[in-house]
Design a protein around this motif. Structure first.
Motif, PDB file in Angstrom:
ATOM      1  N   SER A 273     -20.507   3.998 -32.739  1.00  0.00           N
ATOM      2  CA  SER A 273     -21.532   4.813 -33.385  1.00  0.00           C
ATOM      3  C   SER A 273     -21.094   6.272 -33.393  1.00  0.00           C
ATOM      4  O   SER A 273     -20.644   6.800 -32.367  1.00  0.00           O
ATOM      5  N   PRO A 561     -21.689  12.899 -38.488  1.00  0.00           N
ATOM      6  CA  PRO A 561     -22.806  11.945 -38.373  1.00  0.00           C
ATOM      7  C   PRO A 561     -23.812  12.052 -39.518  1.00  0.00           C
ATOM      8  O   PRO A 561     -24.612  11.133 -39.718  1.00  0.00           O
ATOM      9  N   ALA A 565     -22.151   6.645 -40.303  1.00  0.00           N
ATOM     10  CA  ALA A 565     -22.930   6.081 -39.193  1.00  0.00           C
ATOM     11  C   ALA A 565     -22.025   5.440 -38.142  1.00  0.00           C
ATOM     12  O   ALA A 565     -22.258   5.592 -36.938  1.00  0.00           O
ATOM     13  N   LYS A 607     -23.729   6.322 -43.766  1.00  0.00           N
ATOM     14  CA  LYS A 607     -25.088   6.377 -43.232  1.00  0.00           C
ATOM     15  C   LYS A 607     -26.046   5.721 -44.228  1.00  0.00           C
ATOM     16  O   LYS A 607     -25.978   5.967 -45.426  1.00  0.00           O
ATOM     17  N   VAL A 612     -24.617  -1.248 -41.155  1.00  0.00           N
ATOM     18  CA  VAL A 612     -24.724  -0.590 -39.846  1.00  0.00           C
ATOM     19  C   VAL A 612     -25.091  -1.626 -38.783  1.00  0.00           C
ATOM     20  O   VAL A 612     -26.047  -2.391 -38.950  1.00  0.00           O
ATOM     21  N   THR A 627     -27.352  16.981 -35.889  1.00  0.00           N
ATOM     22  CA  THR A 627     -26.512  16.250 -36.825  1.00  0.00           C
ATOM     23  C   THR A 627     -26.558  16.872 -38.213  1.00  0.00           C
ATOM     24  O   THR A 627     -25.589  16.799 -38.959  1.00  0.00           O
TER      25      THR A 627
END
Length: 735
Positions: A273, A561, A565, A607, A612, A627
């Motif tokens: 992550s 980020p 992701a 993302k 994910v 982020t």
């Protein structure tokens, strides 16, 4: 009757077994003995006895001659064929059957049934001719097992005054042999239950006897005794070859397990992550040993050991046309490409290709090379020492006349075969290589010490000083642990003498140790399985393997980020570094030679993608502003690539940085360059061989299609060979 006896005495044994021949001959002898027995007068008169003796004296020489001729001919034909058949079976690793049960059991049974019927008919004819109404007593019909059938076919044993049965098993066996001798002389006497039991026990045990027992029994046969003086039963044993030389227990042919190659076990890089682990750091790796080993396994008809598959080494095996730097002021240039992932529509690949500055031949520094050659007993195989000699001959041809070559060997003790010699005296160097012979144990540590001492004595300032270790990695004498050798190599490299490793052979190849030595010796590791591979590694890529342009090369990628992701580094499991190691100049890393290329591939998950894997953190909103916060320089960046390296004569590192943005992306897979697509196909293949879950649904056929479409120019045939390996893996995997 004469015709019938001729037919029985000349009966051919089944070609499948020597024991079948022995049984058939025994049946013919039984029929003749029964005929003699029943030709006597009903009251056992003296006239009948004399008649039987006369018949015996007339027929014995005739039968002996026929027996000798027939048996000798059968032996010449059957025994060599049986031995050759057994040799071929055992060489192929096939099981060898035990006697009387597995071999030609059907043919043996048929022959015995026919001979038994013929023998009984002959007995009836003899009884009629003698004018007797005596009937032959039939024994109870045994079961159909081969051993019991063999017992039924044995001649009846008689006892005379000079031989008595004994309760001791060994004495009984001797008595049986004596009774057979008396039998051949025409004597008759009542049959004892003890003797018959001894025969049954002796014959029943024989098929299951051990090899040693059979050999001892063969030793009892005295080949110096004239054949005429031997009983017919003894002649059968000699010419039938009991025990059969082609039959041995299966355990005698068990193949030695040669699969003793050693690899470092490393878990495949996991998906990480970006929120919790946004930085990836690893050492450059330009080794190619894994690809060669994988190729050898597949060409040998088996899938490779998963631990032997290092995906980054497979990717970097191939030459790619990445754009290089314009001058040596900055020795590297990075080319980054973002493209869709062939095996996952919801992720992307971040492909990084780096090319080193190519030092032209005229500008290459002088080389001081020490060939450290393993000549231990384990190297006595065609794909080891003989191939090694050919490889070094190719390398010598590549060197310049002013370069220096030395040769140190080790096997039990290290020794100097050739002191530092200019390549201009090429004949002397090649002659020293040709004289190498295998033998002894492997004192590898002593050899390394001697090689470094020799390299130091001919040290070339501002040149290339390198020990080239060639071995199967079987260090079994002296300091042999990986940690001890690693410490030794680390200390030696500080003197400016580096170490490269060339691996040979299979069966006891210590890949783990080869990697340890090369990585800590500021050198490369290659696996030489063919002379063509030696040509590639030592001639075509001599500049990249011998002439470094940078040392301690490290890579670090930081992911944004806000855009990414998750990520996963494909390969480089054994080259992983800690985040803080990147800026620590005391931490060793990989070296890159002249014109060399390094390729690294990340699989990244944008993302918001359905791919994910990690759930959102409960308190992620608290980290949200962090982020989303980005400096103006980082706006729109997906990642930031950093490369740190040292020049060969420096202990201080230099930093090169490259931002990664959507400007590096291509719309689809076909829009990527041929080299990018082919390297991605190799990455997929390596992961497939390792059993990586990410490509479990990506078939070998899809890999083959991707690589075929990206083969491009293939001057040396490396890419065509790769396509063949994919086909082999596809077939071996059963897809």
């Amino acid at each position: 009757m004469t015709d019938e006896l001729d037919r029985l005495s000349g009966l051919k044994a089944p070609a499948a077994s020597t024991d079948a021949r022995a049984r058939a001959l025994a049946l013919s002898l039984q029929a003749f003995d029964e005929a003699e027995k029943n030709s006597a007068t009903p009251q056992g008169s003296q006239n009948g006895w004399r008649q039987s003796s006369i018949i015996n004296r007339i027929w014995s020489p005739i039968m002996n001659k026929k027996f000798l001729a027939g048996s000798a001919l059968a032996t010449l034909l059957v025994v060599p064929a049986a031995a050759f058949l057994t040799f071929e079976l055992t060489r192929g690793g096939l099981p060898v059957a035990t006697p009387d049960v597995e071999i030609a059991s059907g043919e043996l049974q048929t022959a015995k049934d026919k001979d038994a019927t013929a023998a009984k008919e002959d007995v009836r004819q003899q009884q009629t001719a003698a004018g007797t109404e005596k009937k032959v007593e039939a024994k109870p019909e045994p079961k159909s097992e081969a051993v019991e059938d063999a017992l039924r076919a044995e001649p009846v044993v008689r006892e005379d005054d000079s031989t008595k049965s004994s309760s001791n098993a060994g004495e009984q066996k001797t008595a049986v042999a004596d009774q057979k001798t008396a039998d051949s002389e025409g004597r008759a006497g009542p049959q004892t239950a003890e003797t018959e039991a001894a025969v049954a026990a002796d014959e029943a045990v024989e098929p299951a006897a051990s090899v040693d027992a059979q050999q001892n029994e063969m030793a009892e046969i005295d080949t110096t005794v004239p054949m005429k003086s031997l009983t017919r039963s003894r002649q059968v044993e000699m010419f039938a070859g009991q025990p059969s030389p082609a039959i041995l227990p299966n355990e005698a042919f068990l193949q030695q397990d040669d699969d003793r190659d050693r690899f470092s076990a490393a878990e495949t890089n996991p998906v990480k992550s970006v929120l919790t682990d946004p930085v990836s750091t690893f050492s450059a790796d330009v080794d190619t040993a894994s690809y060669s080993f994988v190729r050898k396994a597949l060409l040998g008809g088996q899938l490779p050991d998963k631990d032997s598959v290092r995906v980054e080494e497979m990717i970097n095996y191939f030459p790619y046309d990445w754009a290089g730097p314009a001058s040596d002021a900055e020795p590297f240039k990075a080319t980054v490409t973002l493209l869709p992932t062939p095996w996952n529509a919801n992720t992307r690949l971040m492909h990084v290709g780096i090319k080193g500055y190519d030092v032209v031949q005229a500008a290459q520094p002088r080389a001081n090379l020490v060939f450290l050659i393993d000549v231990s007993g384990s190297m006595d195989e065609p794909e080891k020492l003989p191939l090694l000699k050919g490889a070094f001959r190719l390398l010598v041809e590549k060197l310049k006349p002013e370069d220096t070559v030395s040769i140190v060997t080790y096997a039990g003790n290290a020794g100097t075969v050739l002191t530092p010699t200019k390549v201009s005296d090429k004949a002397k160097i090649l002659s020293a290589i040709d004289t190498l012979e295998p033998g002894g144990s492997t004192a590898g540590a002593q050899g390394i010490e001697a090689a470094y001492a020799l390299a130091q004595s001919a040290f070339v300032k501002d040149g290339v000083n390198r020990v080239m270790l060639a071995t199967d990695g079987d260090f079994n004498v002296g300091p042999s642990s990986d940690d001890e050798l690693k410490t030794m190599i680390e200390a030696k490299r500080k003197s400016g003498i580096f170490l490269s490793v060339l691996g040979f052979g299979r069966g006891n190849y210590n890949d783990a140790l080869m990697q340890t030595l090369a990585q800590n010796g500021n050198g490369t590791a290659a696996y030489i399985d063919t002379l063509a591979e030696a040509q590639k590694s030592l001639v075509e890529e001599a500049g990249s393997s011998l002439f470094p342009i940078a040392k301690d090369v490290k890579f670090q990628v930081e992911f944004n980020p806000a855009q990414i992701a998750e990520y996963r580094l494909i390969g480089y499991e054994t080259r992983a570094l800690k985040r803080e190691d990147f800026n620590n100049d005391k931490v060793d890393a990989g070296d890159i030679g002249s014109g060399h290329r390094v390729t690294a591939i990340y699989e990244v998950t944008p993302k918001g993608s359905p791919a994910v894997l990690n759930d959102a953190l409960r308190y992620e909103t608290a980290k949200g502003p962090v982020t989303e916060t980005a400096t103006p320089a980082g706006a729109g960046e997906l990642a930031f690539l950093k490369i740190r390296y040292k020049k060969p004569d420096s202990d201080t590192s230099t930093l090169i940085t490259t931002p990664v943005t959507e400007a590096n992306a291509v719309a689809n897979l076909d829009a990527a360059s041929t080299d990018v697509r082919f390297s991605v196909a190799v990455a997929a293949f390596g992961q497939k061989l390792r059993g990586t879950d990410a490509v479990s649904n990506y078939a070998y056929g899809s890999i083959l299609g991707l690589a075929t479409g990206a083969r491009g120019e293939d001057a040396y045939g490396y890419r065509s060979e790769f396509l063949n390996l994919v086909r082999l893996a596809k077939g071996l995997s059963g897809e």
